[in-house]
Write an enzyme that holds these catalytic residues in place. Structure first.
Site, mmCIF file in Angstrom:
data_model
loop_
_atom_site.group_PDB
_atom_site.id
_atom_site.type_symbol
_atom_site.label_atom_id
_atom_site.label_comp_id
_atom_site.label_asym_id
_atom_site.label_seq_id
_atom_site.Cartn_x
_atom_site.Cartn_y
_atom_site.Cartn_z
ATOM 1 N N GLN A 193 -9.759 12.621 1.438
ATOM 2 C CA GLN A 193 -8.838 11.871 0.565
ATOM 3 C C GLN A 193 -9.466 10.600 0.017
ATOM 4 O O GLN A 193 -9.225 10.240 -1.129
ATOM 5 C CB GLN A 193 -7.572 11.531 1.364
ATOM 6 C CG GLN A 193 -6.524 10.770 0.565
ATOM 7 C CD GLN A 193 -5.393 10.266 1.431
ATOM 8 O OE1 GLN A 193 -5.293 10.588 2.616
ATOM 9 N NE2 GLN A 193 -4.521 9.468 0.841
ATOM 10 N N LYS A 199 9.313 19.488 0.954
ATOM 11 C CA LYS A 199 8.920 20.798 1.509
ATOM 12 C C LYS A 199 9.752 21.931 0.908
ATOM 13 O O LYS A 199 9.249 23.052 0.726
ATOM 14 C CB LYS A 199 9.037 20.792 3.037
ATOM 15 C CG LYS A 199 8.006 19.910 3.754
ATOM 16 C CD LYS A 199 6.563 20.287 3.476
ATOM 17 C CE LYS A 199 5.599 19.621 4.449
ATOM 18 N NZ LYS A 199 4.193 19.834 4.058
ATOM 19 N N LEU A 242 -2.355 13.094 13.254
ATOM 20 C CA LEU A 242 -2.301 11.728 12.709
ATOM 21 C C LEU A 242 -1.007 11.506 11.952
ATOM 22 O O LEU A 242 -0.350 10.474 12.107
ATOM 23 C CB LEU A 242 -3.479 11.487 11.747
ATOM 24 C CG LEU A 242 -4.817 11.052 12.330
ATOM 25 C CD1 LEU A 242 -5.745 10.645 11.172
ATOM 26 C CD2 LEU A 242 -4.656 9.900 13.307
ATOM 27 N N ARG A 285 1.480 17.217 17.412
ATOM 28 C CA ARG A 285 1.016 15.827 17.360
ATOM 29 C C ARG A 285 -0.303 15.731 16.591
ATOM 30 O O ARG A 285 -1.349 16.149 17.070
ATOM 31 C CB ARG A 285 0.856 15.254 18.779
ATOM 32 C CG ARG A 285 0.353 13.808 18.773
ATOM 33 C CD ARG A 285 0.374 13.161 20.135
ATOM 34 N NE ARG A 285 1.731 12.927 20.636
ATOM 35 C CZ ARG A 285 2.587 12.015 20.143
ATOM 36 N NH1 ARG A 285 2.228 11.255 19.155
ATOM 37 N NH2 ARG A 285 3.776 11.877 20.665
ATOM 38 N N TYR A 306 13.346 13.025 8.837
ATOM 39 C CA TYR A 306 12.400 13.760 7.978
ATOM 40 C C TYR A 306 12.741 13.499 6.498
ATOM 41 O O TYR A 306 11.873 13.469 5.638
ATOM 42 C CB TYR A 306 12.397 15.251 8.324
ATOM 43 C CG TYR A 306 11.152 15.975 7.838
ATOM 44 C CD1 TYR A 306 9.889 15.612 8.315
ATOM 45 C CD2 TYR A 306 11.235 17.005 6.905
ATOM 46 C CE1 TYR A 306 8.747 16.266 7.873
ATOM 47 C CE2 TYR A 306 10.101 17.673 6.463
ATOM 48 C CZ TYR A 306 8.861 17.290 6.943
ATOM 49 O OH TYR A 306 7.724 17.936 6.502
#
Ligand code: NAD
Ligand code: 0WE
Length: 262
Positions: free
Chosen positions: A40, A164, A196, A194, A157
């Site tokens: 990125q 999504k 980043l 789990r 979320y």
């Protein structure tokens, strides 16, 4: 011989060894694929180059999906090394942190909404468009990563759920668009892991524990399991599968009440 022998696959979204993209790279490398990677930003460059080396690849390119020029340069540079491309794995998402903490109607902003949709959904069709010339006539496939928050609500979320949902519709429309030229397009909806991206989330540990308890398999899934499913979907073993959202979540999405035990 692995079931991805002879396949050339581009993977976007490696940030650490915990990344779902790393689980996918590991499995695809094991199955004989030739891999290329993107990072990125400059902060991630050396790290991704080191991981790539471990998977036998020196093809590592910058690509911030917010930047049209970087998307164009990615495929023009990749085309200098590879005369064709059999797969693209889109393993990235982003919403500003303040969008993922609190009551949806309270915390959602116009800019946060747009950013989440741009990075997490628009980028998928942008990459499909840019990859098309290299993928033409090879019966290749595109793959992205989704989450159950696309179709069910859960705390925090928030706008990522909408992004999504858009991404899953995107899978169906890109599948319809590229199907006539032989390209398959699918998503994996993974259970919580789990990584980043997850470590920034408040109470993620609690969610993982709840999820494991309520899941038919009574545990969370791993990036290795997602990697294996991804390798299958990008292989000729999945030649009849397109427009599909494949759940790799231990069965969580199939239950209304997983367990009464505490
Ligand atoms: P991760 O933090 O390891 O990976 C996220 C990646 O997104 C990073 O590599 C980051 O560099 C990249 N990214 C963010 N913005 C970008 C941009 N503008 N341009 C290019 N790259 C950008 O986390 P992860 O959990 O492996 O996430 C990978 C995918 O899996 C995401 O789509 C995520 O929504 C999805 N997913 C994650 C979980 C989970 O619980 N971890 C569950 C289901 C689906
Ligand atoms: O898709 C995801 C996470 C995507 C994500 C994560 C972050 C954290 C850091 C997108 N943007 C950001 N922005 C940041 O600043 N998952 C499926 C993992 C996840 O994230 C959640 C979850 C789950 C599960 C957030 C709230 C509630 C549950």
């Amino acid at each position: 011989m692995g079931y991805l022998a002879g396949k050339r696959i581009l993977i976007l979204g490696v940030a650490s060894k915990l990344s779902i993209a790393s689980g996918i790279a590991e499995a695809m490398h094991r199955e004989g694929a030739e891999l290329a990677f993107t990072y990125q930003n400059e902060k991630l460059k050396e790290r991704v180059e080191k991981f790539a080396e471990g998977w036998g690849s020196s093809l590592v390119f910058p690509c911030d999906v917010c930047n049209d020029d970087e998307i164009a340069a990615l495929f023009s540079d990749l085309g200098k090394h590879w005369d064709g491309l059999d797969g693209v794995v889109h393993c990235l998402a982003y919403a500003p942190a303040n969008e993922l903490d609190g009551n949806y109607v309270d915390v959602t902003t116009r800019q946060g909404f747009l950013t989440a949709h741009e990075i997490s959904s628009y980028s998928f069709v942008a990459l499909a468009q840019a990859a098309r010339p290299l993928m033409e006539g090879r019966n290749g496939s595109l793959l992205t990563l989704s989450y159950l928050g696309a179709v069910r609500t859960l705390p925090n979320y928030n706008v990522m759920g909408l992004a999504k949902a858009s991404l899953e519709a995107n899978v169906r429309y890109v599948a319809a668009s590229l199907g006539p030229s032989g390209t398959r397009v699918n998503a994996i909806s993974a259970g919580p892991i789990r990584t980043l991206a997850a470590s920034g989330i408040k109470s993620f540990r609690k969610m993982l524990d709840y999820n494991a308890k309520q899941t038919p398999l009574r545990r969370n899934v791993t990036i290795e399991e997602v990697g294996n499913a991804a390798s299958f979907l990008c292989s000729d073993l999945a030649s009849g599968i397109s427009g599909e959202i494949l759940y790799v979540d231990g069965g969580f999405n199939t239950t209304a009440m997983g367990s009464l035990e505490d």
